[in-house]
Scaffold this motif. Structure first.
Motif, PDB file in Angstrom:
ATOM      1  N   ALA A 180       0.828  -1.213   0.000  1.00  0.00           N
ATOM      2  CA  ALA A 180       0.000   0.000   0.000  1.00  0.00           C
ATOM      3  C   ALA A 180       0.858   1.258   0.000  1.00  0.00           C
ATOM      4  CB  ALA A 180      -0.926  -0.006   1.215  1.00  0.00           C
ATOM      5  N   VAL A 181       1.919   1.253   0.801  1.00  0.00           N
ATOM      6  CA  VAL A 181       2.814   2.413   0.862  1.00  0.00           C
ATOM      7  C   VAL A 181       3.599   2.547  -0.443  1.00  0.00           C
ATOM      8  CG1 VAL A 181       4.745   3.476   2.094  1.00  0.00           C
ATOM      9  CG2 VAL A 181       2.973   2.253   3.373  1.00  0.00           C
ATOM     10  N   GLN A 182       4.018   1.411  -0.979  1.00  0.00           N
ATOM     11  CA  GLN A 182       4.757   1.429  -2.230  1.00  0.00           C
ATOM     12  C   GLN A 182       3.907   2.003  -3.358  1.00  0.00           C
ATOM     13  OE1 GLN A 182       8.096   0.528  -2.682  1.00  0.00           O
ATOM     14  NE2 GLN A 182       7.697   1.563  -4.630  1.00  0.00           N
ATOM     15  N   ALA A 183       2.629   1.697  -3.356  1.00  0.00           N
ATOM     16  CA  ALA A 183       1.729   2.235  -4.387  1.00  0.00           C
ATOM     17  C   ALA A 183       1.621   3.750  -4.297  1.00  0.00           C
ATOM     18  CB  ALA A 183       0.347   1.594  -4.252  1.00  0.00           C
ATOM     19  N   ILE A 184       1.668   4.271  -3.087  1.00  0.00           N
ATOM     20  CA  ILE A 184       1.622   5.727  -2.892  1.00  0.00           C
ATOM     21  C   ILE A 184       2.906   6.378  -3.387  1.00  0.00           C
ATOM     22  CG2 ILE A 184       1.699   7.493  -1.071  1.00  0.00           C
ATOM     23  CD1 ILE A 184      -0.329   5.702   0.465  1.00  0.00           C
ATOM     24  N   ALA A 185       4.033   5.692  -3.174  1.00  0.00           N
ATOM     25  CA  ALA A 185       5.331   6.256  -3.526  1.00  0.00           C
ATOM     26  C   ALA A 185       5.664   6.118  -5.009  1.00  0.00           C
ATOM     27  CB  ALA A 185       6.426   5.575  -2.704  1.00  0.00           C
ATOM     28  N   ALA A 186       4.987   5.218  -5.701  1.00  0.00           N
ATOM     29  CA  ALA A 186       5.395   4.836  -7.054  1.00  0.00           C
ATOM     30  C   ALA A 186       5.273   5.918  -8.129  1.00  0.00           C
ATOM     31  CB  ALA A 186       4.627   3.588  -7.491  1.00  0.00           C
ATOM     32  N   PRO A 187       4.182   6.689  -8.190  1.00  0.00           N
ATOM     33  CA  PRO A 187       4.052   7.650  -9.303  1.00  0.00           C
ATOM     34  C   PRO A 187       5.240   8.601  -9.382  1.00  0.00           C
ATOM     35  CG  PRO A 187       1.975   7.442  -8.134  1.00  0.00           C
ATOM     36  CD  PRO A 187       3.007   6.720  -7.305  1.00  0.00           C
ATOM     37  N   LYS A 188       5.781   8.750 -10.571  1.00  0.00           N
ATOM     38  CA  LYS A 188       6.983   9.559 -10.749  1.00  0.00           C
ATOM     39  C   LYS A 188       6.762  11.013 -10.370  1.00  0.00           C
ATOM     40  CE  LYS A 188      10.532  10.730 -14.158  1.00  0.00           C
ATOM     41  NZ  LYS A 188      11.002  10.540 -15.559  1.00  0.00           N
ATOM     42  N   ALA A 189       5.635  11.574 -10.778  1.00  0.00           N
ATOM     43  CA  ALA A 189       5.400  12.997 -10.556  1.00  0.00           C
ATOM     44  C   ALA A 189       5.035  13.320  -9.115  1.00  0.00           C
ATOM     45  CB  ALA A 189       4.304  13.501 -11.501  1.00  0.00           C
ATOM     46  N   THR A 190       4.223  12.486  -8.513  1.00  0.00           N
ATOM     47  CA  THR A 190       3.667  12.816  -7.191  1.00  0.00           C
ATOM     48  C   THR A 190       4.224  11.981  -6.048  1.00  0.00           C
ATOM     49  OG1 THR A 190       1.848  11.239  -7.455  1.00  0.00           O
ATOM     50  CG2 THR A 190       1.484  13.471  -8.282  1.00  0.00           C
ATOM     51  N   GLY A 191       4.913  10.888  -6.366  1.00  0.00           N
ATOM     52  CA  GLY A 191       5.298   9.928  -5.336  1.00  0.00           C
ATOM     53  C   GLY A 191       6.096  10.496  -4.181  1.00  0.00           C
ATOM     54  N   ALA A 192       7.111  11.303  -4.473  1.00  0.00           N
ATOM     55  CA  ALA A 192       7.957  11.838  -3.402  1.00  0.00           C
ATOM     56  C   ALA A 192       7.164  12.731  -2.457  1.00  0.00           C
ATOM     57  CB  ALA A 192       9.135  12.616  -3.996  1.00  0.00           C
ATOM     58  N   PHE A 193       6.263  13.534  -3.009  1.00  0.00           N
ATOM     59  CA  PHE A 193       5.455  14.441  -2.190  1.00  0.00           C
ATOM     60  C   PHE A 193       4.455  13.658  -1.338  1.00  0.00           C
ATOM     61  CE2 PHE A 193       6.698  16.680  -6.056  1.00  0.00           C
ATOM     62  CZ  PHE A 193       7.310  17.813  -5.536  1.00  0.00           C
ATOM     63  N   ALA A 194       3.793  12.688  -1.968  1.00  0.00           N
ATOM     64  CA  ALA A 194       2.811  11.882  -1.248  1.00  0.00           C
ATOM     65  C   ALA A 194       3.471  11.052  -0.157  1.00  0.00           C
ATOM     66  CB  ALA A 194       2.066  10.972  -2.229  1.00  0.00           C
ATOM     67  N   LEU A 195       4.637  10.480  -0.459  1.00  0.00           N
ATOM     68  CA  LEU A 195       5.343   9.664   0.528  1.00  0.00           C
ATOM     69  C   LEU A 195       5.870  10.517   1.674  1.00  0.00           C
ATOM     70  CD1 LEU A 195       6.450   6.957   1.432  1.00  0.00           C
ATOM     71  CD2 LEU A 195       8.422   7.314  -0.076  1.00  0.00           C
ATOM     72  N   ALA A 196       6.374  11.700   1.370  1.00  0.00           N
ATOM     73  CA  ALA A 196       6.836  12.601   2.428  1.00  0.00           C
ATOM     74  C   ALA A 196       5.684  12.960   3.358  1.00  0.00           C
ATOM     75  CB  ALA A 196       7.438  13.869   1.826  1.00  0.00           C
ATOM     76  N   SER A 197       4.523  13.203   2.788  1.00  0.00           N
ATOM     77  CA  SER A 197       3.343  13.532   3.592  1.00  0.00           C
ATOM     78  C   SER A 197       2.939  12.354   4.467  1.00  0.00           C
ATOM     79  CB  SER A 197       2.182  13.915   2.672  1.00  0.00           C
ATOM     80  OG  SER A 197       2.497  15.054   1.900  1.00  0.00           O
ATOM     81  N   LEU A 198       2.898  11.165   3.880  1.00  0.00           N
ATOM     82  CA  LEU A 198       2.534   9.966   4.639  1.00  0.00           C
ATOM     83  C   LEU A 198       3.533   9.708   5.756  1.00  0.00           C
ATOM     84  CD1 LEU A 198       0.749   7.409   4.922  1.00  0.00           C
ATOM     85  CD2 LEU A 198       2.323   6.275   3.331  1.00  0.00           C
ATOM     86  N   ASN A 199       4.803   9.900   5.462  1.00  0.00           N
ATOM     87  CA  ASN A 199       5.848   9.677   6.456  1.00  0.00           C
ATOM     88  C   ASN A 199       5.670  10.607   7.653  1.00  0.00           C
ATOM     89  OD1 ASN A 199       8.227   9.060   7.798  1.00  0.00           O
ATOM     90  ND2 ASN A 199       9.450   9.004   5.941  1.00  0.00           N
ATOM     91  N   VAL A 200       5.401  11.876   7.383  1.00  0.00           N
ATOM     92  CA  VAL A 200       5.201  12.839   8.465  1.00  0.00           C
ATOM     93  C   VAL A 200       3.993  12.471   9.310  1.00  0.00           C
ATOM     94  CG1 VAL A 200       4.493  15.223   8.951  1.00  0.00           C
ATOM     95  CG2 VAL A 200       6.365  14.778   7.358  1.00  0.00           C
ATOM     96  N   MET A 201       2.880  12.126   8.662  1.00  0.00           N
ATOM     97  CA  MET A 201       1.676  11.761   9.420  1.00  0.00           C
ATOM     98  C   MET A 201       1.897  10.502  10.251  1.00  0.00           C
ATOM     99  SD  MET A 201      -1.588  12.672   6.973  1.00  0.00           S
ATOM    100  CE  MET A 201      -0.898  12.256   5.377  1.00  0.00           C
ATOM    101  N   THR A 202       2.662   9.561   9.715  1.00  0.00           N
ATOM    102  CA  THR A 202       2.955   8.331  10.451  1.00  0.00           C
ATOM    103  C   THR A 202       3.786   8.618  11.693  1.00  0.00           C
ATOM    104  OG1 THR A 202       2.870   7.001   8.431  1.00  0.00           O
ATOM    105  CG2 THR A 202       4.025   6.056  10.298  1.00  0.00           C
ATOM    106  N   SER A 203       4.841   9.401  11.542  1.00  0.00           N
ATOM    107  CA  SER A 203       5.707   9.690  12.682  1.00  0.00           C
ATOM    108  C   SER A 203       5.006  10.547  13.730  1.00  0.00           C
ATOM    109  CB  SER A 203       6.997  10.370  12.207  1.00  0.00           C
ATOM    110  OG  SER A 203       6.725  11.605  11.594  1.00  0.00           O
ATOM    111  N   LEU A 204       4.148  11.459  13.304  1.00  0.00           N
ATOM    112  CA  LEU A 204       3.443  12.324  14.249  1.00  0.00           C
ATOM    113  C   LEU A 204       2.398  11.557  15.053  1.00  0.00           C
ATOM    114  CD1 LEU A 204       2.897  15.556  12.127  1.00  0.00           C
ATOM    115  CD2 LEU A 204       4.359  15.330  14.135  1.00  0.00           C
ATOM    116  N   THR A 205       1.750  10.583  14.438  1.00  0.00           N
ATOM    117  CA  THR A 205       0.699   9.821  15.124  1.00  0.00           C
ATOM    118  C   THR A 205       1.224   8.558  15.772  1.00  0.00           C
ATOM    119  OG1 THR A 205       0.112   8.598  13.107  1.00  0.00           O
ATOM    120  CG2 THR A 205      -1.068  10.659  13.531  1.00  0.00           C
ATOM    121  N   GLY A 206       2.400   8.095  15.320  1.00  0.00           N
ATOM    122  CA  GLY A 206       2.921   6.826  15.822  1.00  0.00           C
ATOM    123  C   GLY A 206       2.206   5.633  15.224  1.00  0.00           C
ATOM    124  N   SER A 207       1.536   5.855  14.094  1.00  0.00           N
ATOM    125  CA  SER A 207       0.706   4.786  13.525  1.00  0.00           C
ATOM    126  C   SER A 207       0.667   4.873  12.001  1.00  0.00           C
ATOM    127  CB  SER A 207      -0.718   4.883  14.082  1.00  0.00           C
ATOM    128  OG  SER A 207      -1.588   4.002  13.388  1.00  0.00           O
TER     129      SER A 207
END
Length: 273
Positions: A180-207
């Motif tokens: 699921a996370v890999q699918a978010i990161a995969a798109p060339k144009a948006t992947g880095a931005f989407a993954l950075a956002s997901l990473n921040v939300m994960t670390s902030l919530t611990g989940s």
């Protein structure tokens, strides 16, 4: 030279020193002065660049400050436009997140994916209190929907444990989250931005499960933020408000809100298209 030092922040002999005022003065002196009149977003090189008085902006690593959608670029440009006499990065959470995406995540996608998936192996929502009953009930009411979401969306079942004793999660469930996370990161144009956002939300919530619930639209950002603080809120109901904790939470909420916003603007727009 004027003898009026009233607004300089320099202490006058015989007057008490205000450390807070001195710190603010020193902080402002370290910030760059605003050097532009207008911040805009413009289509360039297949993306949307941030321009200051018509000149493109660079990230700290000298990458072009550009985003894959106009809406995302306009939101970042709005942060630059809102700056006053000084440019204060602390007031620009979207810009800081975009810098992270372009200068860090874009070149380390695999590592960032693994970092998010690691949270799923010991996810906040899987570790429950044994007592008191009120806390047990509060955790179940708020966290169980995230376990249901993971099962229904990804086919992943997670094991809950009491206390802090580590409970290994089923490998197929962790693999499902990885996909699921890999699918978010995969798109060339948006992947880095989407993954950075997901990473921040994960670390902030611990989940990872809470963060994935937000990015898939199963839970709104405010509800997810509340889910991340069930234990803290329960303790404050018993012992009273912890102002320091609440101030820290307010600062972190700004980052959470910015991450959710950036994800919506760069990722969900693509899926609509």
């Amino acid at each position: 030279m004027s003898d009026d030092f009233t607004n300089t922040g320099v202490p006058v002999p015989g007057e008490p020193i205000d450390p807070v005022a001195m710190a603010r003065r020193d902080q402002k002196k370290a910030l760059p002065k605003r050097f532009y009149k207008e911040a805009t977003a413009e289509a360039r090189d297949g993306g949307f660049a941030i321009l200051l008085d018509g000149r493109p902006v660079k990230t700290p690593a000298k990458n072009a400050l550009a985003l894959p959608t106009l809406a995302a670029a306009e939101a970042v440009a709005a942060e630059w436009q809102a700056q006053g006499e000084y440019i204060d990065p602390q007031e620009m959470p979207l810009t800081r997140l975009v810098h992270s995406a372009l200068d860090g995540v874009a070149g380390e996608k695999a590592a960032c994916v693994e970092e998010v998936v690691k949270y799923a192996g010991s996810d906040l929502v899987c570790y429950r209190a044994a007592e008191p009953d009120a806390l047990v009930k509060a955790q179940a009411e708020v966290w169980d929907p995230y376990l249901t979401f993971a099962h229904e969306k990804f086919g992943a079942r997670f094991i809950c444990a009491e206390g802090i004793i580590f409970a290994a999660q089923p490998e197929p469930s962790c693999q499902a989250v990885h996909e699921a996370v890999q699918a978010i990161a995969a798109p060339k144009a948006t992947g880095a931005f989407a993954l950075a956002s997901l990473n921040v939300m994960t670390s902030l919530t611990g989940s990872a499960l809470i963060a994935l619930g937000v990015v898939h639209g199963a839970f709104d950002t405010e509800a997810a933020w509340g889910a991340a603080h069930v234990d803290e809120d329960f303790q404050m109901k018993i012992w009273g408000r912890d102002e320091e904790a609440l101030q820290r939470r307010a600062r972190r909420w700004i980052e959470m809100e910015a991450a959710a916003k950036l994800f919506r603007l760069v990722h969900q727009e693509e899926t609509k298209g």
